[in-house]
Enzyme design. Structure first.
Site, PDB file in Angstrom:
ATOM      1  N   THR A 149      11.648 -13.609   3.867  1.00  0.00           N
ATOM      2  CA  THR A 149      11.426 -12.403   4.904  1.00  0.00           C
ATOM      3  C   THR A 149      12.679 -11.807   5.345  1.00  0.00           C
ATOM      4  O   THR A 149      13.480 -11.362   4.340  1.00  0.00           O
ATOM      5  CB  THR A 149      10.796 -13.302   6.121  1.00  0.00           C
ATOM      6  OG1 THR A 149      11.991 -14.336   6.508  1.00  0.00           O
ATOM      7  CG2 THR A 149       9.662 -14.114   5.773  1.00  0.00           C
ATOM      8  N   CYS A 197      16.625  -6.416   1.584  1.00  0.00           N
ATOM      9  CA  CYS A 197      16.714  -7.670   2.182  1.00  0.00           C
ATOM     10  C   CYS A 197      18.246  -8.111   1.816  1.00  0.00           C
ATOM     11  O   CYS A 197      18.484  -9.146   2.276  1.00  0.00           O
ATOM     12  CB  CYS A 197      15.702  -8.755   1.927  1.00  0.00           C
ATOM     13  SG  CYS A 197      15.495  -9.271   0.243  1.00  0.00           S
ATOM     14  N   GLU A 213       0.804  -1.280  -0.178  1.00  0.00           N
ATOM     15  CA  GLU A 213      -0.195  -0.010   0.007  1.00  0.00           C
ATOM     16  C   GLU A 213       0.872   1.191   0.069  1.00  0.00           C
ATOM     17  O   GLU A 213       0.324   2.373  -0.511  1.00  0.00           O
ATOM     18  CB  GLU A 213      -0.888   0.012   1.058  1.00  0.00           C
ATOM     19  CG  GLU A 213      -0.152  -0.057   2.542  1.00  0.00           C
ATOM     20  CD  GLU A 213       0.094  -1.625   3.175  1.00  0.00           C
ATOM     21  OE1 GLU A 213       0.016  -1.644   4.258  1.00  0.00           O
ATOM     22  OE2 GLU A 213       0.185  -2.437   2.245  1.00  0.00           O
ATOM     23  N   LYS A 214       2.323   1.442   0.342  1.00  0.00           N
ATOM     24  CA  LYS A 214       3.150   2.266   0.249  1.00  0.00           C
ATOM     25  C   LYS A 214       3.376   2.631  -1.230  1.00  0.00           C
ATOM     26  O   LYS A 214       3.918   3.658  -1.441  1.00  0.00           O
ATOM     27  CB  LYS A 214       4.223   2.080   1.175  1.00  0.00           C
ATOM     28  CG  LYS A 214       3.840   2.019   2.647  1.00  0.00           C
ATOM     29  CD  LYS A 214       4.874   1.616   3.532  1.00  0.00           C
ATOM     30  CE  LYS A 214       4.852   1.831   5.032  1.00  0.00           C
ATOM     31  NZ  LYS A 214       3.798   0.640   5.519  1.00  0.00           N
TER      32      LYS A 214
END
EC number: 1.2.1.27
Length: 492
Positions: free
Chosen positions: A255, A288, A183-184
């Site tokens: 992640t 990441c 959503e950013k």
């Protein structure tokens, strides 16, 4: 969250080939993090919106799975050509909504295009295996088939590249796809789907549902979604993996990271400085594969730090659209504040603040933090343990390579690790003893190209099959093995 209407574009969802309003009254603003300007409003769609997208994708799958594999490949080739033609435009969109420099953004678009190119090779990738004689007059053949409707949940930091890890291969192998972009940073995905539609992708094959937690849960819970790809934080990734698995879905969750880079005494120090500056502070540290911990061999530590600190001071900070800018903002005000708190915590816990980037927060309208370097960091400190996702580097010293590797292996996050050295023996020791999935030798960002898997270890990955490479083909397909007897007695 801002739920008031403003004079900016309100984004829609893309379902069954059409842009449609979300069934919600809740929205949030999409900001340019370099200026704080509002770029658009993104809806917080509901599980009902997800259900609509699944219905469209499920219907489209009935036809799309029957489309010949070479024909699907031709659509991917056309898509690749359109992406190349629009690479600069897409790069500007990435910079405006994410904040990274335009050079980095255009390069990111290039990495996304590489994934589309790999997916366009799907006729070869979908080939099965056969054995002509498993018994007398009996042969066995293995065939690949798409699994159905699949979903993807992507992060803010690579709004072009990460979606392209997912949907090109998913649709190339015959599946239909539902994408929930961050959503950013939802604007890049909007343009990606427009160009795919222009390339000839049929309605319903690729759908976008914008939103936040309700959309995530809608994707995780819907019984007709067969597999889910996720890239994001460790906390959310573990949640996605557990909830998706509880609903008997395939899940790949890429992640968090706390990547260590080791510099030995025999390394080319200038090359190491250049590589680690890019790795630690490129994309404002919000990736990441960033180096967040630097382990220096004692005998070259002082010399290296003098060179490295000066190089960090020379970094140009500002709006990523401005010429020569290397370091842009972090994504949001709350991320900036979180980073400033980490800097204060590092000082309180006894680390030596060599370069303080806090002052940049007051020099700009956007959400900036300058390059920050800590020395004398210990493995029980917060700044060593936490994934800060910011331009903050922790420096530790070690007497030799085994001690450096032992320090790195203490972390529960194991996406990647790098080594700078001129020794083949050291390289082999590093490769065989480091507990991380992606290793770099004399480079700072060991992110593999599309043909190899993005293979994090430990808590950096939850699942079995990684993104990219042959793993992605396996993830988005299942197999039939046909064993057949052909009686040859009539010919005797």
């Amino acid at each position: 969250m801002d739920t008031t209407k403003q004079n900016v574009k309100t984004l829609k969802n893309f379902i069954n080939g059409k842009w449609v309003d979300a069934k919600t009254e809740t929205f949030e603003n999409v900001y340019n993090p370099a200026t704080g300007d509002v770029l658009a409003r993104v809806p917080h769609s509901t599980s009902e919106d997800v259900a609509d997208a699944v219905t469209a994708a499920k219907e489209a799958f009935k036809i799309w799975q029957k489309v010949s594999i070479p024909k699907r490949a031709k659509i991917l080739f056309k898509y690749q050509q359109l992406l190349v033609e629009h690479q600069e435009e897409l790069g500007r969109i990435v910079t405006e909504e994410n904040g990274k420099s335009l050079d980095e953004a255009v390069a990111e678009v290039g990495r996304g295009i590489e994934n589309v190119e790999f997916a366009a090779g799907v006729p070869t990738l979908m080939m099965g295996d056969s054995l002509s004689s498993v018994a007398t007059d009996v042969e066995a053949t293995n065939y690949r088939y798409p699994i159905g409707v699949v979903g993807g949940i992507t992060p803010f930091n690579f709004p072009m590249m990460v979606p392209c890890w997912m949907f090109p291969m998913a649709v190339a192998t015959g599946n239909t796809f539902i994408l929930k972009p961050s959503e950013k940073t939802p604007l890049t995905s909007q343009r990606l789907v427009e160009l795919f539609q222009e390339a000839g992708l049929p309605d319903g094959v690729l759908n976008i549902v914008n939103g936040a937690v309700d959309v995530v849960n809608g994707i995780l819970d819907h019984p007709d979604i067969k597999a889910i790809s996720f890239v994001g934080s460790e906390r959310v990734g573990e949640y996605v993996y557990k909830r998706g698995s509880d609903h008997l879905k395939r899940v790949q969750a890429l992640t968090g990271a706390k990547n260590h880079t080791i510099v030995l005494a025999d390394a080319d120090l200038d090359a190491a400085v250049k590589g680690i500056i890019s790795s630690s502070f490129g994309s404002a540290g919000e990736r990441c594969m960033a180096t967040s911990v630097l382990v220096l061999q004692d005998e070259i530590a002082d010399k290296f730090m003098a060179k490295f600190t000066q190089a960090a001071k020379d970094i140009k900070i500002g709006n990523g659209l401005d010429k020569g800018v290397f370091l842009g903002p972090v994504i949001r005000k709350e991320n900036q504040e979180r980073t400033l708190n980490y800097i204060q915590t590092g000082v309180k816990e006894g680390a030596k603040l060599v370069l303080d980037g806090s002052a940049e927060a007051k020099k700009h309208d956007g959400y900036f933090v300058g390059p920050t370097i800590f020395e004398d960091v210990k493995t029980d400190m917060t700044i060593w343990h936490d994934e800060m996702f910011a331009p903050v580097l922790s420096v530790i010293r070690a007497k030799d390579l085994p001690q450096a590797v032992a320090i790195a292996n203490t972390s529960e996050l194991a996406n990647g690790a790098c080594l700078f050295t001129d020794s083949a023996a050291s390289i082999r020791y590093f490769r065989e003893n480091i507990d991380a999935g992606m290793l770099g030798i004399n480079l700072g960002v060991p992110a593999p190209i599309a043909v190899f898997p993005f293979s994090g270890w430990k808590h950096s990955f939850f699942g079995t099959l990684h993104a990219n490479g042959k793993d992605s083909v396996d993830f988005y397909t299942h197999k039939k093995v046909v064993t057949a007897r052909y009686d040859q007695r009539r010919f005797k």
